[in-house]
Design a protein around this motif. Structure first.
Motif, PDB file in Angstrom:
ATOM      1  N   UNK A  36      62.017  10.244  77.342  1.00 60.66           N
ATOM      2  CA  UNK A  36      61.967   8.956  78.029  1.00 60.66           C
ATOM      3  C   UNK A  36      61.261   7.909  77.170  1.00 60.66           C
ATOM      4  N   UNK A  37      60.168   8.303  76.539  1.00 56.29           N
ATOM      5  CA  UNK A  37      59.426   7.365  75.692  1.00 56.29           C
ATOM      6  C   UNK A  37      60.291   6.884  74.534  1.00 56.29           C
ATOM      7  N   UNK A  38      61.048   7.795  73.933  1.00 54.43           N
ATOM      8  CA  UNK A  38      61.943   7.398  72.839  1.00 54.43           C
ATOM      9  C   UNK A  38      62.952   6.363  73.323  1.00 54.43           C
ATOM     10  N   UNK A  50      69.633  -4.921  74.586  1.00 59.68           N
ATOM     11  CA  UNK A  50      70.215  -3.586  74.457  1.00 59.68           C
ATOM     12  C   UNK A  50      71.265  -3.315  75.522  1.00 59.68           C
ATOM     13  N   UNK A  51      72.280  -2.615  75.082  1.00 58.14           N
ATOM     14  CA  UNK A  51      73.299  -2.060  75.976  1.00 58.14           C
ATOM     15  C   UNK A  51      73.243  -0.548  75.796  1.00 58.14           C
ATOM     16  N   UNK A  52      73.776   0.182  76.739  1.00 56.20           N
ATOM     17  CA  UNK A  52      73.791   1.645  76.632  1.00 56.20           C
ATOM     18  C   UNK A  52      74.482   2.079  75.339  1.00 56.20           C
ATOM     19  N   UNK A  53      75.563   1.416  74.982  1.00 56.38           N
ATOM     20  CA  UNK A  53      76.295   1.768  73.758  1.00 56.38           C
ATOM     21  C   UNK A  53      75.430   1.563  72.516  1.00 56.38           C
ATOM     22  N   UNK A  54      74.610   0.519  72.520  1.00 50.14           N
ATOM     23  CA  UNK A  54      73.709   0.263  71.389  1.00 50.14           C
ATOM     24  C   UNK A  54      72.698   1.400  71.252  1.00 50.14           C
ATOM     25  N   UNK A  55      72.123   1.803  72.379  1.00 47.33           N
ATOM     26  CA  UNK A  55      71.122   2.861  72.377  1.00 47.33           C
ATOM     27  C   UNK A  55      71.748   4.163  71.883  1.00 47.33           C
ATOM     28  N   UNK A  61      73.216   9.620  69.893  1.00 52.47           N
ATOM     29  CA  UNK A  61      73.379  10.433  71.100  1.00 52.47           C
ATOM     30  C   UNK A  61      74.702  10.046  71.743  1.00 52.47           C
ATOM     31  N   UNK A  62      75.340  11.006  72.388  1.00 53.44           N
ATOM     32  CA  UNK A  62      76.602  10.728  73.077  1.00 53.44           C
ATOM     33  C   UNK A  62      76.387   9.672  74.162  1.00 53.44           C
ATOM     34  N   UNK A  63      77.314   8.719  74.287  1.00 54.99           N
ATOM     35  CA  UNK A  63      77.167   7.673  75.301  1.00 54.99           C
ATOM     36  C   UNK A  63      76.945   8.218  76.719  1.00 54.99           C
TER      37      UNK A  63
END
Length: 143
Positions: A36-38, A50-55, A61-63
């Protein structure tokens, strides 16, 4: 001492596993797990863009995995998803005050735990360890 490839890789894997468990246990007690911290730190670094895809891309990591992790962070009140003004299909990620507080506590703890763990290595050990890791990273990048 003649170590086999298998023994070296087993030892490396054990160190990584034990380190993650130890860090995760201590950090979870303070408000957010290591994973979670990462994620929170990565979202914070994107300054609200940020968007989920960016992260997923940044963290390799897999979307779908990122989406599931973000769902958990949102349920715990650590992040907020808001529609992008230019594209309503896109959700932007921001930390909530609780998310900011979790990072403020757990990220310094992660650095402290890292320093304690690496204190077991003297400066010469650290230099050799770093050189060995760089060689492994280069080999992995090539292949």
């Amino acid at each position: 001492m003649n170590l086999s490839d298998e023994q070296l890789l087993t030892d490396l894997s054990r160190v990584i596993t034990l380190m993650r468990r130890s860090f995760d246990r201590a950090m979870t007690e303070q408000g957010a797990s290591l994973a979670q911290t990462k994620l929170l730190t990565c979202i914070k670094a994107q300054s609200g863009t940020a968007r989920a895809a960016d992260i997923a891309e940044i963290m390799s990591i897999a979307p779908r995995t990122v989406t599931e992790a973000l769902d958990g962070l949102e349920r715990e009140g650590l992040i907020q998803r808001t529609p992008d003004k230019a594209d309503r299909r896109v959700k932007r990620l921001t930390l909530t005050p609780a998310g900011e507080a979790a990072v403020a506590v757990t990220e310094p703890l992660r650095r402290e735990l890292s320093a304690k763990m690496l204190a077991a290595l003297n400066p010469s050990d650290r230099a050799h360890f770093h050189a060995a890791l760089q060689k492994l990273l280069e080999a992995l990048a090539d292949g």
